[in-house]
Design a protein around this motif. Structure first.
Motif, mmCIF file in Angstrom:
data_model
loop_
_atom_site.group_PDB
_atom_site.id
_atom_site.type_symbol
_atom_site.label_atom_id
_atom_site.label_comp_id
_atom_site.label_asym_id
_atom_site.label_seq_id
_atom_site.Cartn_x
_atom_site.Cartn_y
_atom_site.Cartn_z
ATOM 1 N N MET A 59 0.752 -1.094 -0.083
ATOM 2 C CA MET A 59 -0.101 -0.093 0.095
ATOM 3 C C MET A 59 0.979 1.203 -0.054
ATOM 4 O O MET A 59 2.041 1.197 0.496
ATOM 5 C CB MET A 59 -0.899 0.142 1.248
ATOM 6 C CG MET A 59 -2.025 -1.157 1.125
ATOM 7 S SD MET A 59 -3.199 -0.801 2.539
ATOM 8 C CE MET A 59 -3.892 -2.633 2.283
ATOM 9 N N ARG A 60 0.212 2.494 -0.422
ATOM 10 C CA ARG A 60 0.941 3.611 -0.594
ATOM 11 C C ARG A 60 0.494 4.502 0.737
ATOM 12 O O ARG A 60 -0.435 4.541 0.846
ATOM 13 C CB ARG A 60 0.758 4.356 -1.785
ATOM 14 C CG ARG A 60 1.494 5.512 -2.245
ATOM 15 C CD ARG A 60 1.321 6.312 -3.569
ATOM 16 N NE ARG A 60 0.076 6.863 -3.238
ATOM 17 C CZ ARG A 60 -0.730 6.989 -4.225
ATOM 18 N NH1 ARG A 60 -0.305 6.776 -5.550
ATOM 19 N NH2 ARG A 60 -1.971 7.802 -4.085
ATOM 20 N N THR A 61 1.236 5.139 1.244
ATOM 21 C CA THR A 61 1.100 5.966 2.508
ATOM 22 C C THR A 61 0.542 7.331 1.902
ATOM 23 O O THR A 61 1.111 7.875 0.931
ATOM 24 C CB THR A 61 2.438 6.348 3.280
ATOM 25 O OG1 THR A 61 3.013 4.857 3.861
ATOM 26 C CG2 THR A 61 1.923 7.208 4.489
ATOM 27 N N ALA A 62 -0.564 7.775 2.462
ATOM 28 C CA ALA A 62 -1.263 8.901 1.979
ATOM 29 C C ALA A 62 -0.145 10.260 2.635
ATOM 30 O O ALA A 62 0.096 10.030 3.639
ATOM 31 C CB ALA A 62 -2.644 9.005 2.445
ATOM 32 N N SER A 63 -0.736 11.008 1.744
ATOM 33 C CA SER A 63 -0.019 12.619 2.381
ATOM 34 C C SER A 63 -0.993 13.056 3.401
ATOM 35 O O SER A 63 -0.550 13.815 4.264
ATOM 36 C CB SER A 63 0.265 13.516 1.433
ATOM 37 O OG SER A 63 -1.076 13.882 0.734
ATOM 38 N N TRP A 64 -2.117 12.393 3.684
ATOM 39 C CA TRP A 64 -3.087 13.036 4.329
ATOM 40 C C TRP A 64 -2.860 12.810 5.971
ATOM 41 O O TRP A 64 -2.685 11.423 6.038
ATOM 42 C CB TRP A 64 -4.493 12.483 4.190
ATOM 43 C CG TRP A 64 -5.599 12.886 5.111
ATOM 44 C CD1 TRP A 64 -6.174 12.179 6.081
ATOM 45 C CD2 TRP A 64 -6.646 14.153 5.110
ATOM 46 N NE1 TRP A 64 -7.407 12.866 6.802
ATOM 47 C CE2 TRP A 64 -7.341 13.988 6.070
ATOM 48 C CE3 TRP A 64 -6.475 15.206 4.329
ATOM 49 C CZ2 TRP A 64 -8.394 14.947 6.426
ATOM 50 C CZ3 TRP A 64 -7.531 16.141 4.292
ATOM 51 C CH2 TRP A 64 -8.328 16.117 5.493
ATOM 52 N N ARG A 65 -2.663 13.437 6.698
ATOM 53 C CA ARG A 65 -2.480 13.344 8.138
ATOM 54 C C ARG A 65 -3.667 13.535 9.099
ATOM 55 O O ARG A 65 -4.056 14.658 9.193
ATOM 56 C CB ARG A 65 -1.248 13.955 8.578
ATOM 57 C CG ARG A 65 0.050 13.579 7.770
ATOM 58 C CD ARG A 65 0.812 12.349 8.073
ATOM 59 N NE ARG A 65 1.917 12.228 7.436
ATOM 60 C CZ ARG A 65 2.052 11.436 6.259
ATOM 61 N NH1 ARG A 65 0.998 10.683 6.102
ATOM 62 N NH2 ARG A 65 3.179 11.324 5.699
ATOM 63 N N PRO A 66 -4.255 12.486 9.655
ATOM 64 C CA PRO A 66 -5.528 12.962 10.575
ATOM 65 C C PRO A 66 -5.177 13.870 11.638
ATOM 66 O O PRO A 66 -5.825 14.645 11.865
ATOM 67 C CB PRO A 66 -5.750 11.643 10.944
ATOM 68 C CG PRO A 66 -5.342 10.706 10.175
ATOM 69 C CD PRO A 66 -4.047 11.170 9.624
ATOM 70 N N ALA A 67 -4.012 13.786 12.318
ATOM 71 C CA ALA A 67 -3.579 14.837 13.350
ATOM 72 C C ALA A 67 -3.501 16.327 12.805
ATOM 73 O O ALA A 67 -3.648 17.209 13.670
ATOM 74 C CB ALA A 67 -2.388 14.283 13.779
#
Length: 93
Positions: A59-67
């Motif tokens: 899987m590719r890590t998203a640039s979206w960071r929930p924090a």
């Protein structure tokens, strides 16, 4: 939500066309958006499995960071239609 990393399960590569009409690189679309616990001591690296149990290796890590988005869902709103319901259920509890 600092211990959550968003990852993308991608479709198989599709040939992308360059603007001149010739074949370009490969383009992959997001099949599902998953959440995974952060690896111990790492805030942007995933553990080996998503919350629904899938392997994060491919899987590719998203640039979206929930924090970085207080009050927003854990996933990017543009991918709301492809969120993994099992990962979402784990996070909501």
């Amino acid at each position: 939500m600092s211990g959550i990393v968003v990852v993308y399960e991608l479709d198989k590569p599709k040939a992308a066309r360059a603007s001149s009409g010739t074949q370009g690189g490969e383009e992959q679309s997001v099949r599902k958006v998953h959440a995974a616990p952060a690896a111990p001591g790492m805030s942007s690296s995933t553990g080996p499995r998503t919350f629904c149990g899938k392997d994060t290796f491919a899987m590719r890590t998203a640039s979206w960071r929930p924090a970085e988005h207080p009050g927003a869902p854990w996933y990017s709103p543009q991918y709301a239609s492809v969120v993994c319901p099992d990962c979402d259920a784990v996070i909501e509890t």
